[in-house]
Design an enzyme around this catalytic site. Structure first.
Site, PDB file in Angstrom:
ATOM      1  N   ILE A 246      79.078  69.980  61.793  1.00  0.00           N
ATOM      2  CA  ILE A 246      78.769  71.224  61.083  1.00  0.00           C
ATOM      3  C   ILE A 246      78.326  72.328  62.039  1.00  0.00           C
ATOM      4  O   ILE A 246      77.970  73.411  61.605  1.00  0.00           O
ATOM      5  CB  ILE A 246      77.686  70.977  60.000  1.00  0.00           C
ATOM      6  CG1 ILE A 246      76.396  70.429  60.625  1.00  0.00           C
ATOM      7  CG2 ILE A 246      78.212  70.036  58.925  1.00  0.00           C
ATOM      8  CD1 ILE A 246      75.244  70.268  59.627  1.00  0.00           C
ATOM      9  N   ASP A 247      78.359  72.044  63.341  1.00  0.00           N
ATOM     10  CA  ASP A 247      77.980  73.070  64.324  1.00  0.00           C
ATOM     11  C   ASP A 247      79.187  73.945  64.671  1.00  0.00           C
ATOM     12  O   ASP A 247      80.317  73.678  64.241  1.00  0.00           O
ATOM     13  CB  ASP A 247      77.401  72.416  65.581  1.00  0.00           C
ATOM     14  CG  ASP A 247      78.397  71.471  66.253  1.00  0.00           C
ATOM     15  OD1 ASP A 247      79.420  71.950  66.758  1.00  0.00           O
ATOM     16  OD2 ASP A 247      78.149  70.243  66.276  1.00  0.00           O
TER      17      ASP A 247
ATOM     18  N   HIS B  18      83.117  68.888  56.840  1.00  0.00           N
ATOM     19  CA  HIS B  18      81.814  68.727  56.183  1.00  0.00           C
ATOM     20  C   HIS B  18      81.024  70.026  56.084  1.00  0.00           C
ATOM     21  O   HIS B  18      79.823  69.997  55.816  1.00  0.00           O
ATOM     22  CB  HIS B  18      80.996  67.665  56.930  1.00  0.00           C
ATOM     23  CG  HIS B  18      81.622  66.307  56.873  1.00  0.00           C
ATOM     24  ND1 HIS B  18      81.296  65.288  57.747  1.00  0.00           N
ATOM     25  CD2 HIS B  18      82.574  65.808  56.037  1.00  0.00           C
ATOM     26  CE1 HIS B  18      82.025  64.216  57.454  1.00  0.00           C
ATOM     27  NE2 HIS B  18      82.800  64.506  56.430  1.00  0.00           N
TER      28      HIS B  18
ATOM     29  N   GLY C  45      84.216  61.051  69.756  1.00  0.00           N
ATOM     30  CA  GLY C  45      82.865  61.290  69.251  1.00  0.00           C
ATOM     31  C   GLY C  45      82.622  60.813  67.845  1.00  0.00           C
ATOM     32  O   GLY C  45      81.636  61.200  67.224  1.00  0.00           O
TER      33      GLY C  45
ATOM     34  N   SER D 123      82.768  57.294  65.148  1.00  0.00           N
ATOM     35  CA  SER D 123      82.913  55.844  65.014  1.00  0.00           C
ATOM     36  C   SER D 123      84.028  55.469  64.049  1.00  0.00           C
ATOM     37  O   SER D 123      84.358  54.290  63.895  1.00  0.00           O
ATOM     38  CB  SER D 123      81.603  55.244  64.506  1.00  0.00           C
ATOM     39  OG  SER D 123      81.318  55.731  63.203  1.00  0.00           O
TER      40      SER D 123
END
Length: 233
Positions: A88-89, A104, A173, A175
């Site tokens: 979300i950055d 997201h 980055g 999983s």
């Protein structure tokens, strides 16, 4: 121009100092995720939720993109590159990437708690603290522009369509445990090369066709892979 799709998750941002991932015990930086990342959590304690994202926002504004983010900017100069991120950055954008899909939501944006007459909430840029009483132009309380647990992922169909067209898929980055984002890998063509960059990969070589596992961090592995792709193609 060859189409490359890059799926990114919290690991790439963590190397800039942002711990945005959910821990194994169900906590997000010490908070129960359902208290701060669900519609019911917002209904129960909106002040707690707003304060939580205010802290995340302050943290974001004090960190910088890392070499992995900049490697994707370099990739874009040679390939048609689309980044589909769970993050979300805005570090991809700050590094210079021009096509980023935030599955997201985005921390530096806000939206109304009520939908408009056309069915979509107003979305606005927001870099300061958000408080109870901050309202949209129609007088409704604002909330972070985040897709919370239990909410639909509005950009998922678009992400699927883009992934289906990928000539190369890079996963970094993440999983691949958070759904529905993790399901995107199932939409690539059988012949599409997949590069999975993770220092501790949780998948095996035979998990997907044409899977290449790079056991390195984002900052280590991605610049090397980008240089290899530019040289090869």
């Amino acid at each position: 121009m060859k189409k490359i799709v890059v799926l990114t998750g919290a690991g790439i941002s963590a190397e800039s100092g942002i711990q945005t991932f959910r821990d194994a015990d169900g906590l997000w930086e010490g908070y129960d995720v359902m208290e701060v990342a669900s519609p019911q959590g917002f209904i129960n304690n909106p002040k707690l939720v707003l304060d939580f994202y205010n802290q995340r926002r302050k943290q974001l504004l004090n960190v910088l993109p890392n070499n992995a983010h900049y490697a994707l900017t370099a990739l874009e100069k040679h390939f048609e590159t689309t980044i589909i991120t769970q993050n979300i950055d805005d570090l991809h954008e700050r590094a210079g990437s021009s096509t980023v899909i935030h599955l997201h939501g985005e921390l530096l944006k806000a939206r109304s708690t009520k939908t408009s007459r056309i069915g979509s909430p107003e979305i606005i840029d927001w870099k300061k603290d958000m408080k109870l009483g901050d309202k949209c132009i129609n007088g409704h309380q604002l909330r972070p522009h985040i897709v919370w647990f239990g909410e639909a992922v509005p950009l998922l169909d678009k992400a699927i369509e883009i992934t289906q067209d990928a000539a190369i898929l890079i996963i970094i980055g993440t999983s691949m445990q958070v759904y529905p984002a993790a399901s995107l890998v199932n939409f690539v063509k059988n012949e599409t090369p997949i590069y999975f960059i993770d220092p501790r990969p949780n998948i095996t070589k035979n998990a997907f066709n044409n899977l290449n596992i790079i056991e390195k961090t984002a900052v280590e592995g991605l610049p090397e892979l980008v240089a290899q792709l530019i040289k090869t193609y």
